[in-house]
Design an enzyme around this catalytic site. Sequence first.
Site, PDB file in Angstrom:
ATOM      1  CB  SER A 144      56.053  34.215 -28.968  1.00  0.00           C
ATOM      2  OG  SER A 144      55.893  33.052 -29.752  1.00  0.00           O
ATOM      3  CE1 TYR A 157      61.143  32.790 -27.155  1.00  0.00           C
ATOM      4  CE2 TYR A 157      59.258  31.462 -27.811  1.00  0.00           C
ATOM      5  CZ  TYR A 157      60.049  32.577 -27.973  1.00  0.00           C
ATOM      6  OH  TYR A 157      59.730  33.496 -28.940  1.00  0.00           O
TER       7      TYR A 157
HETATM    8  N1  LIG Z   1      61.587  34.713 -35.262  1.00  0.00           N
HETATM    9  C1  LIG Z   1      60.465  34.125 -34.808  1.00  0.00           C
HETATM   10  O1  LIG Z   1      59.961  33.126 -35.367  1.00  0.00           O
HETATM   11  C2  LIG Z   1      59.753  34.706 -33.595  1.00  0.00           C
HETATM   12  C3  LIG Z   1      58.427  34.309 -33.356  1.00  0.00           C
HETATM   13  C4  LIG Z   1      57.748  34.822 -32.258  1.00  0.00           C
HETATM   14  C5  LIG Z   1      58.366  35.725 -31.419  1.00  0.00           C
HETATM   15  N2  LIG Z   1      59.652  36.087 -31.667  1.00  0.00           N
HETATM   16  C6  LIG Z   1      60.265  37.048 -30.739  1.00  0.00           C
HETATM   17  O2  LIG Z   1      60.650  38.196 -31.463  1.00  0.00           O
HETATM   18  C7  LIG Z   1      61.796  38.789 -30.853  1.00  0.00           C
HETATM   19  C8  LIG Z   1      62.865  39.013 -31.898  1.00  0.00           C
HETATM   20  O3  LIG Z   1      63.136  37.773 -32.522  1.00  0.00           O
HETATM   21  P1  LIG Z   1      64.029  37.703 -33.854  1.00  0.00           P
HETATM   22  O4  LIG Z   1      63.584  36.483 -34.566  1.00  0.00           O
HETATM   23  O5  LIG Z   1      64.028  38.986 -34.569  1.00  0.00           O
HETATM   24  O6  LIG Z   1      65.466  37.429 -33.179  1.00  0.00           O
HETATM   25  P2  LIG Z   1      66.939  37.533 -33.806  1.00  0.00           P
HETATM   26  O7  LIG Z   1      66.893  37.631 -35.284  1.00  0.00           O
HETATM   27  O8  LIG Z   1      67.720  36.413 -33.171  1.00  0.00           O
HETATM   28  O9  LIG Z   1      67.463  38.916 -33.212  1.00  0.00           O
HETATM   29  C9  LIG Z   1      67.608  39.045 -31.822  1.00  0.00           C
HETATM   30  C10 LIG Z   1      68.082  40.458 -31.502  1.00  0.00           C
HETATM   31  O10 LIG Z   1      68.208  40.551 -30.076  1.00  0.00           O
HETATM   32  C11 LIG Z   1      69.548  40.926 -29.727  1.00  0.00           C
HETATM   33  N3  LIG Z   1      69.911  40.265 -28.476  1.00  0.00           N
HETATM   34  C12 LIG Z   1      70.008  38.926 -28.237  1.00  0.00           C
HETATM   35  N4  LIG Z   1      70.404  38.714 -26.973  1.00  0.00           N
HETATM   36  C13 LIG Z   1      70.538  39.946 -26.400  1.00  0.00           C
HETATM   37  C14 LIG Z   1      70.935  40.394 -25.118  1.00  0.00           C
HETATM   38  N5  LIG Z   1      71.303  39.521 -24.155  1.00  0.00           N
HETATM   39  N6  LIG Z   1      70.961  41.718 -24.859  1.00  0.00           N
HETATM   40  C15 LIG Z   1      70.622  42.618 -25.828  1.00  0.00           C
HETATM   41  N7  LIG Z   1      70.244  42.259 -27.068  1.00  0.00           N
HETATM   42  C16 LIG Z   1      70.214  40.929 -27.347  1.00  0.00           C
HETATM   43  C17 LIG Z   1      70.403  40.467 -30.922  1.00  0.00           C
HETATM   44  O11 LIG Z   1      71.599  41.236 -31.100  1.00  0.00           O
HETATM   45  P3  LIG Z   1      72.978  40.859 -30.357  1.00  0.00           P
HETATM   46  O12 LIG Z   1      73.191  39.404 -30.590  1.00  0.00           O
HETATM   47  O13 LIG Z   1      74.007  41.749 -31.005  1.00  0.00           O
HETATM   48  O14 LIG Z   1      72.770  41.208 -28.928  1.00  0.00           O
HETATM   49  C18 LIG Z   1      69.442  40.778 -32.085  1.00  0.00           C
HETATM   50  O15 LIG Z   1      69.502  42.141 -32.410  1.00  0.00           O
HETATM   51  C19 LIG Z   1      62.202  37.853 -29.705  1.00  0.00           C
HETATM   52  O16 LIG Z   1      61.692  38.351 -28.496  1.00  0.00           O
HETATM   53  C20 LIG Z   1      61.525  36.548 -30.070  1.00  0.00           C
HETATM   54  O17 LIG Z   1      61.236  35.749 -28.938  1.00  0.00           O
HETATM   55  C21 LIG Z   1      60.362  35.617 -32.737  1.00  0.00           C
END
Ligand SMILES: NC(=O)c1ccc[n+]([C@@H]2O[C@H](COP(=O)([O-])OP(=O)(O)OC[C@H]3O[C@@H](n4cnc5c(N)ncnc54)[C@H](OP(=O)(O)O)[C@@H]3O)[C@@H](O)[C@H]2O)c1
Length: 268
Positions: A144, A157
Amino acid sequence: MTDAPLSPRRALITGASLGIGEAFARRLAADGWDLVLVARDAGRLDALAAELTGRHGHRVETIAADLSTDDGCAAVEGRLTADPPVELLVNNAGISLNTPFVRSAVADEARLVRLNVLAVLRLTHAALGPMVERGHGAVINVSSVAGFGVPMPGSTYSASKAWVTNFSESIGQSVAPLGVRVMALCPGYTRTGYHERAGIDMSRTPAWMWLRTDDVVDEGLRDLRKGKAVSVPSWKYKLAVAGLRHAPRRLLRGVSRDTRGRVGRAGD
Ligand SMILES: NC(=O)c1ccc[n+]([C@@H]2O[C@H](COP(=O)([O-])OP(=O)(O)OC[C@H]3O[C@@H](n4cnc5c(N)ncnc54)[C@H](OP(=O)(O)O)[C@@H]3O)[C@@H](O)[C@H]2O)c1
């Protein structure tokens, strides 16, 4: 830098059921890759696997695993070291918390570190052994922009993402001569259900700051092909990161305090 296509054809994606991970799955399936999809919700994974197999005809495996647990990591490590080989690992699953550090349960903070840090370390380690032996393969660790030095108050985080970026750059250097790439993908705010799930109010975040998942994935894969160690999608965040990397940390701490308050808000 060349923009040659990647040779590998089977990818394992963690957190593949939603958000950025789902966008990786859709994009790679459309590009002809076989997939191994990992998340906790087996029903959602199976539905996505059936949809992608139906649409593209490729093999899509699923592993329902909680990567904040030992057993969950072990199940995915087992797949990464088995045949048929995985040539691209996308360590994408990650969470943030919406509670100031001093008020949050230490068990929640530890769960974040196990998922955002320990699972990334374990799966990267498991994947790299066979990749180095074969002399090709790649790992994308989704980090991130929050990892670039804004010490957000109360945020384990941002510290976890600083680790992911630093780890990826350093491991990437050591395996590059062996034909394997490791890249940190560092998005800014990206429209997924992530912040809602963490209970973070993003209503005051201006529209121009939001990225689309498809654009994050496209730019990430393009940067991987170019051999970049760190990918920051979009010119807006590239500029922001350049500023963060050169600004004095005392100034960053002040900005962070002013914009997020003393107890702070969890990350992006
Ligand atoms: N969205 C943003 O603004 C943003 C910005 C910068 C970086 N990121 C990073 O990008 C990545 C993805 O973010 P996103 O926004 O796509 O998140 P998201 O929409 O919340 O999706 C998270 C995914 O991770 C899975 N997950 C959560 N906890 C888990 C666990 N304990 N074991 C296995 N799987 C798990 C969830 O499925 P289940 O709940 O079914 O397990 C889901 O498939 C993360 O690392 C986040 O820190 C996001």
